[in-house]
Design a protein around this motif. Structure first.
Motif, PDB file in Angstrom:
ATOM      1  N   ILE A   1      31.134  50.304  24.489  1.00  0.00           N
ATOM      2  CA  ILE A   1      30.622  49.125  25.194  1.00  0.00           C
ATOM      3  C   ILE A   1      30.701  49.351  26.698  1.00  0.00           C
ATOM      4  CG2 ILE A   1      30.906  46.646  25.539  1.00  0.00           C
ATOM      5  CD1 ILE A   1      32.207  46.512  22.799  1.00  0.00           C
ATOM      6  N   PRO A   2      29.603  49.122  27.434  1.00  0.00           N
ATOM      7  CA  PRO A   2      29.634  49.358  28.894  1.00  0.00           C
ATOM      8  C   PRO A   2      30.575  48.407  29.607  1.00  0.00           C
ATOM      9  CG  PRO A   2      27.573  48.311  28.225  1.00  0.00           C
ATOM     10  CD  PRO A   2      28.267  48.703  26.965  1.00  0.00           C
ATOM     11  N   ALA A   3      31.070  48.866  30.757  1.00  0.00           N
ATOM     12  CA  ALA A   3      32.061  48.087  31.503  1.00  0.00           C
ATOM     13  C   ALA A   3      31.498  46.744  31.964  1.00  0.00           C
ATOM     14  CB  ALA A   3      32.553  48.898  32.704  1.00  0.00           C
ATOM     15  N   TRP A   4      30.211  46.707  32.351  1.00  0.00           N
ATOM     16  CA  TRP A   4      29.642  45.453  32.838  1.00  0.00           C
ATOM     17  C   TRP A   4      29.608  44.398  31.729  1.00  0.00           C
ATOM     18  CZ3 TRP A   4      25.513  43.169  30.535  1.00  0.00           C
ATOM     19  CH2 TRP A   4      24.686  43.969  29.743  1.00  0.00           C
TER      20      TRP A   4
ATOM     21  N   PRO B   1      35.806  36.218  40.065  1.00  0.00           N
ATOM     22  CA  PRO B   1      35.026  37.439  40.376  1.00  0.00           C
ATOM     23  C   PRO B   1      35.902  38.596  40.838  1.00  0.00           C
ATOM     24  CG  PRO B   1      33.981  35.500  41.325  1.00  0.00           C
ATOM     25  CD  PRO B   1      35.316  35.059  40.838  1.00  0.00           C
ATOM     26  N   VAL B   2      36.935  38.310  41.628  1.00  0.00           N
ATOM     27  CA  VAL B   2      37.830  39.370  42.105  1.00  0.00           C
ATOM     28  C   VAL B   2      38.573  40.006  40.935  1.00  0.00           C
ATOM     29  CG1 VAL B   2      39.781  39.907  43.602  1.00  0.00           C
ATOM     30  CG2 VAL B   2      38.089  38.199  44.322  1.00  0.00           C
ATOM     31  N   VAL B   3      39.086  39.158  40.047  1.00  0.00           N
ATOM     32  CA  VAL B   3      39.828  39.658  38.883  1.00  0.00           C
ATOM     33  C   VAL B   3      38.912  40.479  37.976  1.00  0.00           C
ATOM     34  CG1 VAL B   3      41.080  38.970  36.806  1.00  0.00           C
ATOM     35  CG2 VAL B   3      41.488  37.765  38.952  1.00  0.00           C
ATOM     36  N   LEU B   4      37.685  40.013  37.775  1.00  0.00           N
ATOM     37  CA  LEU B   4      36.761  40.740  36.902  1.00  0.00           C
ATOM     38  C   LEU B   4      36.408  42.111  37.471  1.00  0.00           C
ATOM     39  CD1 LEU B   4      34.302  37.945  35.698  1.00  0.00           C
ATOM     40  CD2 LEU B   4      36.200  38.979  34.472  1.00  0.00           C
ATOM     41  N   LEU B   5      36.230  42.196  38.783  1.00  0.00           N
ATOM     42  CA  LEU B   5      35.939  43.494  39.392  1.00  0.00           C
ATOM     43  C   LEU B   5      37.100  44.471  39.179  1.00  0.00           C
ATOM     44  CD1 LEU B   5      34.222  42.472  42.748  1.00  0.00           C
ATOM     45  CD2 LEU B   5      33.166  43.643  40.812  1.00  0.00           C
ATOM     46  N   LEU B   6      38.313  43.974  39.356  1.00  0.00           N
ATOM     47  CA  LEU B   6      39.482  44.821  39.117  1.00  0.00           C
ATOM     48  C   LEU B   6      39.561  45.244  37.659  1.00  0.00           C
ATOM     49  CD1 LEU B   6      42.163  42.941  41.267  1.00  0.00           C
ATOM     50  CD2 LEU B   6      41.079  45.129  41.783  1.00  0.00           C
ATOM     51  N   MET B   7      39.245  44.319  36.745  1.00  0.00           N
ATOM     52  CA  MET B   7      39.272  44.640  35.320  1.00  0.00           C
ATOM     53  C   MET B   7      38.253  45.712  34.975  1.00  0.00           C
ATOM     54  SD  MET B   7      41.540  42.790  33.615  1.00  0.00           S
ATOM     55  CE  MET B   7      40.917  42.698  31.957  1.00  0.00           C
ATOM     56  N   VAL B   8      37.025  45.549  35.491  1.00  0.00           N
ATOM     57  CA  VAL B   8      35.945  46.471  35.154  1.00  0.00           C
ATOM     58  C   VAL B   8      36.207  47.867  35.695  1.00  0.00           C
ATOM     59  CG1 VAL B   8      33.519  46.992  35.627  1.00  0.00           C
ATOM     60  CG2 VAL B   8      34.180  44.709  34.875  1.00  0.00           C
ATOM     61  N   TRP B   9      36.705  47.966  36.911  1.00  0.00           N
ATOM     62  CA  TRP B   9      36.817  49.274  37.560  1.00  0.00           C
ATOM     63  C   TRP B   9      38.154  49.962  37.342  1.00  0.00           C
ATOM     64  CZ3 TRP B   9      32.362  51.142  38.579  1.00  0.00           C
ATOM     65  CH2 TRP B   9      31.318  50.317  38.984  1.00  0.00           C
ATOM     66  N   PHE B  10      39.195  49.207  36.987  1.00  0.00           N
ATOM     67  CA  PHE B  10      40.523  49.820  36.854  1.00  0.00           C
ATOM     68  C   PHE B  10      41.132  49.650  35.455  1.00  0.00           C
ATOM     69  CE2 PHE B  10      40.059  48.867  41.403  1.00  0.00           C
ATOM     70  CZ  PHE B  10      40.290  50.137  41.928  1.00  0.00           C
ATOM     71  N   ILE B  11      41.138  48.424  34.939  1.00  0.00           N
ATOM     72  CA  ILE B  11      41.820  48.163  33.664  1.00  0.00           C
ATOM     73  C   ILE B  11      41.053  48.748  32.486  1.00  0.00           C
ATOM     74  CG2 ILE B  11      42.819  46.406  32.182  1.00  0.00           C
ATOM     75  CD1 ILE B  11      44.143  46.670  34.911  1.00  0.00           C
ATOM     76  N   VAL B  12      39.724  48.578  32.468  1.00  0.00           N
ATOM     77  CA  VAL B  12      38.925  49.101  31.343  1.00  0.00           C
ATOM     78  C   VAL B  12      39.040  50.618  31.228  1.00  0.00           C
ATOM     79  CG1 VAL B  12      36.601  49.321  30.397  1.00  0.00           C
ATOM     80  CG2 VAL B  12      37.352  47.133  31.341  1.00  0.00           C
TER      81      VAL B  12
ATOM     82  N   GLU C   1      41.299  55.585  28.532  1.00  0.00           N
ATOM     83  CA  GLU C   1      41.871  56.918  28.750  1.00  0.00           C
ATOM     84  C   GLU C   1      43.357  57.005  28.425  1.00  0.00           C
ATOM     85  OE1 GLU C   1      40.970  57.881  32.775  1.00  0.00           O
ATOM     86  OE2 GLU C   1      38.810  57.518  32.543  1.00  0.00           O
ATOM     87  N   VAL C   2      44.088  55.886  28.536  1.00  0.00           N
ATOM     88  CA  VAL C   2      45.544  55.948  28.395  1.00  0.00           C
ATOM     89  C   VAL C   2      46.058  55.077  27.259  1.00  0.00           C
ATOM     90  CG1 VAL C   2      47.757  55.567  29.559  1.00  0.00           C
ATOM     91  CG2 VAL C   2      45.790  56.443  30.863  1.00  0.00           C
ATOM     92  N   ILE C   3      45.677  53.804  27.242  1.00  0.00           N
ATOM     93  CA  ILE C   3      46.331  52.843  26.350  1.00  0.00           C
ATOM     94  C   ILE C   3      45.965  53.053  24.891  1.00  0.00           C
ATOM     95  CG2 ILE C   3      46.481  50.393  25.774  1.00  0.00           C
ATOM     96  CD1 ILE C   3      46.314  49.775  28.731  1.00  0.00           C
ATOM     97  N   GLY C   4      44.685  53.152  24.583  1.00  0.00           N
ATOM     98  CA  GLY C   4      44.280  53.321  23.194  1.00  0.00           C
ATOM     99  C   GLY C   4      43.653  52.057  22.656  1.00  0.00           C
TER     100      GLY C   4
ATOM    101  N   LEU D   1      34.558  38.853  29.634  1.00  0.00           N
ATOM    102  CA  LEU D   1      35.770  38.262  30.190  1.00  0.00           C
ATOM    103  C   LEU D   1      35.453  36.984  30.964  1.00  0.00           C
ATOM    104  CD1 LEU D   1      37.571  41.493  31.433  1.00  0.00           C
ATOM    105  CD2 LEU D   1      38.362  39.964  29.624  1.00  0.00           C
ATOM    106  N   MET D   2      34.359  37.019  31.727  1.00  0.00           N
ATOM    107  CA  MET D   2      33.960  35.839  32.493  1.00  0.00           C
ATOM    108  C   MET D   2      33.642  34.672  31.552  1.00  0.00           C
ATOM    109  SD  MET D   2      31.197  33.854  33.605  1.00  0.00           S
ATOM    110  CE  MET D   2      29.718  34.834  33.397  1.00  0.00           C
ATOM    111  N   ALA D   3      32.860  34.958  30.492  1.00  0.00           N
ATOM    112  CA  ALA D   3      32.505  33.905  29.542  1.00  0.00           C
ATOM    113  C   ALA D   3      33.723  33.395  28.792  1.00  0.00           C
ATOM    114  CB  ALA D   3      31.462  34.433  28.556  1.00  0.00           C
ATOM    115  N   THR D   4      34.687  34.292  28.547  1.00  0.00           N
ATOM    116  CA  THR D   4      35.903  33.890  27.848  1.00  0.00           C
ATOM    117  C   THR D   4      36.777  32.997  28.717  1.00  0.00           C
ATOM    118  OG1 THR D   4      35.878  35.976  26.608  1.00  0.00           O
ATOM    119  CG2 THR D   4      37.940  34.749  26.642  1.00  0.00           C
ATOM    120  N   LEU D   5      36.834  33.288  30.012  1.00  0.00           N
ATOM    121  CA  LEU D   5      37.670  32.498  30.917  1.00  0.00           C
ATOM    122  C   LEU D   5      37.133  31.079  31.097  1.00  0.00           C
ATOM    123  CD1 LEU D   5      38.417  35.168  33.671  1.00  0.00           C
ATOM    124  CD2 LEU D   5      40.053  34.199  32.056  1.00  0.00           C
TER     125      LEU D   5
END
Length: 227
Positions: A45-48, A86-97, A102-105, A54-58
């Motif tokens: 699934i693409p990051a966007w 919007p700030v949180v979503l950008l961080l989620m898309v570019w860092f958390i996803v 790659e790490v969490i599984g 996430l936005m729709a869920t919030l």
């Protein structure tokens, strides 16, 4: 006494929304042949799309009903967390996803077990479930209460129907169906917000005057503060 306020077009839109959600669930049910596919869609699934989900869920019935009511009754402090989305979503898309892929599984709880032991996994997962089960009760009740007042339908019947649709989508379509259904809802939310804003502006000319007055006042303050 309750009065019906929805028109035929509104009922058609509600029925289409439920039908489209079920169709998405059926579409992605065919490929659910492994645990990794069901829970993380094998990272396809693409990051966007995840960000839109996430936005729709919030955004929930609490956002639409409880926050505006609280803002009208007291102050707009609850608006602050909405502005941070919007700030949180950008961080989620570019860092958390990417971190997940790659790490969490499969899940955060699996990662907690690897780092801190089995107790951390059970404690965090059970806490998450209890928190969101309690939250879902509020979200469902507010949604059903609003719809029941607009349609003269039993509140519990609405909870059962919407709950059934959500459970079916999740069970047969997995995370893929959930995310893409959220993407559709996210675009509907954005489109509906823009359309509502345009209708509000065009239907209430006084608002334009107030916007111009507020803008001029802000510019005057800015000019006074920074000559």
């Amino acid at each position: 006494m309750k009065h019906e306020t929805l028109h035929l077009a509104d009922y058609i839109i509600i029925a289409l929304a439920l039908a489209i959600s079920l169709t998405i669930g059926l579409k992605f049910s065919k490929g659910q042949n492994s645990t990794k596919k069901y829970f993380v869609s094998r990272g396809s699934i693409p990051a966007w799309a995840i960000g839109m989900s996430l936005m729709a869920t919030l955004i929930s019935s609490v956002t639409f009903l409880a926050y505006p009511g609280e803002g009208f009754a007291s102050n707009w402090i609850l608006l602050v967390q909405g502005l941070m989305v919007p700030v949180v979503l950008l961080l989620m898309v570019w860092f958390i996803v990417p971190l997940y892929r790659e790490v969490i599984g499969v899940s955060t709880y699996e990662y907690f077990e690897k780092r801190f032991g089995l107790f951390a996994r059970f404690y965090s997962s059970i806490s998450f479930l209890l928190t969101h089960f309690s939250k879902m009760g509020t979200v469902f009740f507010l949604l059903a209460l609003a719809l029941s007042n607009m349609t003269n339908t039993n509140t519990f019947a609405i909870i059962w129907v919407i709950g059934f649709v959500i459970i079916v989508i999740t069970l047969i379509g997995g995370i893929e169906a959930v995310i893409w259904a959220d993407v559709v809802q996210g675009f509907l939310l954005i489109g509906g917000g823009i359309a509502s804003f345009i209708i509000l502006i065009c239907g209430t000319p006084e608002i334009i005057v107030q916007i111009k007055h507020t803008t001029a006042l802000f510019l005057n303050i800015a000019a006074w503060r920074w000559p």
